[in-house]
Design an enzyme around this catalytic site. Sequence first.
Site, PDB file in Angstrom:
ATOM      1  N   GLU A  13      -2.201  -9.186   4.310  1.00 22.37           N
ATOM      2  CA  GLU A  13      -2.152  -9.645   5.695  1.00 22.37           C
ATOM      3  C   GLU A  13      -3.519  -9.856   6.333  1.00 22.37           C
ATOM      4  O   GLU A  13      -3.643 -10.513   7.368  1.00 22.37           O
ATOM      5  CB  GLU A  13      -1.315  -8.679   6.547  1.00 22.37           C
ATOM      6  CG  GLU A  13      -1.916  -7.301   6.762  1.00 22.37           C
ATOM      7  CD  GLU A  13      -1.597  -6.303   5.663  1.00 22.37           C
ATOM      8  OE1 GLU A  13      -1.688  -5.095   5.925  1.00 22.37           O
ATOM      9  OE2 GLU A  13      -1.251  -6.733   4.546  1.00 22.37           O
ATOM     10  N   CYS A  55       0.835  -1.207   0.000  1.00 23.43           N
ATOM     11  CA  CYS A  55       0.000   0.000   0.000  1.00 23.43           C
ATOM     12  C   CYS A  55       0.873   1.261   0.000  1.00 23.43           C
ATOM     13  O   CYS A  55       1.488   1.574  -1.005  1.00 23.43           O
ATOM     14  CB  CYS A  55      -0.979  -0.028   1.177  1.00 23.43           C
ATOM     15  SG  CYS A  55      -2.404   1.053   0.960  1.00 23.43           S
ATOM     16  N   HIS A  69      -3.910  -5.341   0.683  1.00 26.77           N
ATOM     17  CA  HIS A  69      -3.385  -5.797   1.978  1.00 26.77           C
ATOM     18  C   HIS A  69      -3.467  -7.322   2.059  1.00 26.77           C
ATOM     19  O   HIS A  69      -4.525  -7.880   2.344  1.00 26.77           O
ATOM     20  CB  HIS A  69      -4.171  -5.159   3.121  1.00 26.77           C
ATOM     21  CG  HIS A  69      -3.885  -3.709   3.300  1.00 26.77           C
ATOM     22  ND1 HIS A  69      -2.824  -3.246   4.050  1.00 26.77           N
ATOM     23  CD2 HIS A  69      -4.502  -2.613   2.804  1.00 26.77           C
ATOM     24  CE1 HIS A  69      -2.809  -1.927   4.017  1.00 26.77           C
ATOM     25  NE2 HIS A  69      -3.813  -1.516   3.266  1.00 26.77           N
TER      26      HIS A  69
END
Length: 512
Positions: free
Chosen positions: A172, A78, A170
Amino acid sequence: MEKILILDFGAQYTQLIARRVREMHVYCEIVPYNKMPELTPDIKGVILSGSPFSVKQPDALRLDLENLAGQRPLLGICYGAQLIADYYGGTVARSEKREYGKATLEQHVADDTFFAQTSRHSQVWMSHGDTILHLPEGFEILAGTESIPVAAFRSSEGRFAEPVYGIQFHPEVYHSLEGFQFLKNFVLGICQCSGDWTPAHFVEGTVAALREQIGSEKVIMALSGGVDSTVAAMLLHRAIGDQLFCFFVDNGLLRKNEFQNVLDSYQNMGLNIEGVDAKQRFYDALRGVSNPEGKRKIIGGMFIEIFEEESRAHTDCHWLGQGTIYPDVIESISVHGPSVTIKSHHNVGGLPEKLHLKIVEPLRMLFKDEVRRVGKELDIPANILNRHPFPGPGLGIRILGDITPEKVQMLQDADAIYTEKLRAHGLYDQVWQAGTILLPIQSVGVMGDERTYEQTIALRAVNSTDGMTAEWSRLPYEFLAEVSSEIINNVRGINRVVYDISTKPPATIEWE
């Protein structure tokens, strides 16, 4: 020990990146972007986190990539990706269509290692206001989405000695369905980490490091009966044996029979430990105090006073052992420089400076779930390892209003019934934290033919992973009815039991 370095730009998901990397059995560390250490051989790759900032802001968080890009495989997530693009001359601007939420990633290059064992069309999670419009020279697009052309990119062959990747989603978070695989491809595939960092590996390495660090000197440590301090103490005990002196304080605000039960457990584990009965000292100091913060300060101050006394009685100790864990370390460091601290170091509290003790923190690089796995490796009894979290001030903040020995006993008896019933019904391990609260409320009741005017107990049970957010536990009605009846029939002074169905936020887990 090989590791991945995560440079933090202040993103809310940075800890989550670290957790995902560690799930691969690869050690990683989070450091502020402006405190990047020397790239030693053990660092196999670097990840740049997201950020609440925009790279176009005048006060944007900047990083000199000249000494990083090409030295190790690099992944920007990001903000990290936008920083890379902007740094090398690409175009980053406010997005006309702000992407937030689920998006479909469409791969344009199928044979890149980063996409190994993933779908050509993959659900990912976006959360950004800026977007990369044009890549700099020497970089190529790997994937896009319906809204943005550059969702993933990498440096072209020969641009750097080591590859540089950037993604605007993202990986994660769980909403990115193949996000873990993307991270795994970077860490295990591109960075070529071996993934051999296990609890056994950690114990072996930590014990050896503690022996070297402490040598023949002695360590003093206050134990709480909780998971963190117990696991830290057992690591120290395995490293230095009776050079470690521990003490466990009965502040009169523990669970029923907890002082003796925990002390017995510690002695059975071979720890060199002393019990300190300080109940009356705490009761005297707390007499007449109802303000929650006032109670916390008195309890914390009394612990420091007792610690100082124990330290003076053991002047041959040069080290202070603590159960500090990684979230404490991360939250006490600001990415915005030394002038801003997110949270003061809650374990230290000024003691080392006052007592001139060196600090040893065997768990300072572990998350809570990792601490439990290490504890299991150390054969710590399940009754300690799986114990529900318990607040530092104990029942002092579960008795609303002033504290008296009579109120403590009343709450301890009710809490013991609640806990025993949770265990008997197989519910204890399904709940993250449970406890009872004594309310400063009296209500009318009827027992037999007599009118009563007695106090109220609130039952609290929540499910959570880290305590930051919590959902109230849906315990069976029949179970709650049984607990209520048992408490009212057996604890003198209680004639009403209620169940707390508040989530965190907006409520907190504890009432004070």
